[in-house]
Design a protein around this motif. Structure first.
Motif: not given
Length: 320
Positions: A134-137, A141-143, A148-149
């Protein structure tokens, strides 16, 4: 054993139903529709509210929750809402029902996903030191949505303590079986068409688990009371997409398959009404907790697993 499966009508549910029924266990399904399923009882629920279905919990040894809309789709606003709600709502109401149960099941196996980990190439993610994503550069956004799900899915199962029920979060990799319409069937279809080469750079790792090892791992989790919380259900040898697809080609007897260049994949995904995440995210996941508990894999490496799956796919296709 008495097994209660929520969301057991999909491919993973079918795999587990066959295994439990072969053992002589009693299987009951919680279903939104009461379409009969061979060999098991079905009980209606809406997946959101408490009702008469909760009585099933008092007669159950093991609860397995597999509920969740397929992620093999375009991530439109509506699909995103359904993907999230179909997981979080069902999990939350099961937790509420377990809190109220007089004699709840001793173990709750809650589906989760290896997608929760970060997109990485350098080292593997495990349950002990793995990096939640979730914090990768520079990732789509879909990833981040998928991660988050997964986090909210797990949070819904652990929002309250259950003193009489052990909760296991099954962070599953790709579960591969020869069932028609499943992941392996889709991959093999590409190979048979001659387009089963690497996707993009081919560097992204594929984490997977053979059907037989998945079944064995689920039974292991049921009987090993020391295991709770997150457990990775994945073979111990993930490999890059290029190696994964080349191995599958060889197992099928193909010497060559066309690769999918990176620029073409978003177009292909759009035409197939899916997302590139399913083939481009690097899921390098290892099952440290299973290994530490002395679980033994029948198919720890992909070449042997690929050959067995190809042979069984072919034998089940031939007319009897």
């Amino acid at each position: 054993m008495n097994i209660l499966i929520a969301g057991g009508t999909g491919q993973v549910g079918a795999i587990l139903r066959r295994a439990f029924e072969a053992r002589g266990d009693s299987v009951t399904l919680l279903c939104r529709n009461q379409t009969a399923q061979p060999g098991c009882e079905t009980v209606h629920w809406d997946g959101k509210t408490l009702g008469s279905w909760t009585a099933c919990l008092d007669e159950t040894d093991v609860l397995i929750n597999l509920c969740g809309r397929s992620v093999n789709c375009r991530y439109t606003k509506r699909n995103r809402r359904e993907i999230l709600e179909s997981r979080v709502d069902t999990t939350a109401v099961l937790l509420r029902a377990l809190q109220k149960s007089v004699t709840p099941p001793k173990v709750w196996l809650q589906a989760s996903t290896a997608t929760i980990y970060s997109h990485r190439f350098d080292r593997a993610n495990d349950e002990l030191e793995g990096e939640i994503g979730g914090r990768e550069l520079d990732v789509p956004e879909s990833w981040r949505f998928s991660i988050e799900v997964a986090k909210r899915w797990e949070a819904a199962a652990t929002a309250a303590s259950l003193p009489n029920t052990r909760v296991v979060l099954m962070r599953s990799a790709l579960i591969l079986s020869p069932d028609r319409g499943g992941i392996f069937d889709m991959l093999l279809h590409l190979v048979r068409l001659g387009v089963g080469g690497r996707a993009g750079s081919g560097r992204q790792f594929v984490s997977w688990i053979h059907e037989n090892d998945f079944i064995a791992a689920v039974l292991w989790l049921i009987t090993h009371s020391e295991l709770s919380g997150p457990v990775n259900l994945a073979a111990p040898n993930p490999l890059p997409n290029q190696d994964f697809m080349e191995t599958l080609c060889r197992a099928w007897g193909k010497k060559f398959a066309l690769a999918g260049p990176a620029w073409l994949l978003p177009i292909a995904a759009y035409c197939m009404r899916t997302e590139t995440e399913l083939i481009l995210k690097s899921r390098r996941v290892v099952p440290t907790r299973l290994i530490q508990s002395n679980f033994g894999f029948t198919y720890p490496a992909w070449p042997e697993a690929a050959r067995e799956l190809c042979e069984r796919w072919l034998s089940e296709t031939r007319p009897q």
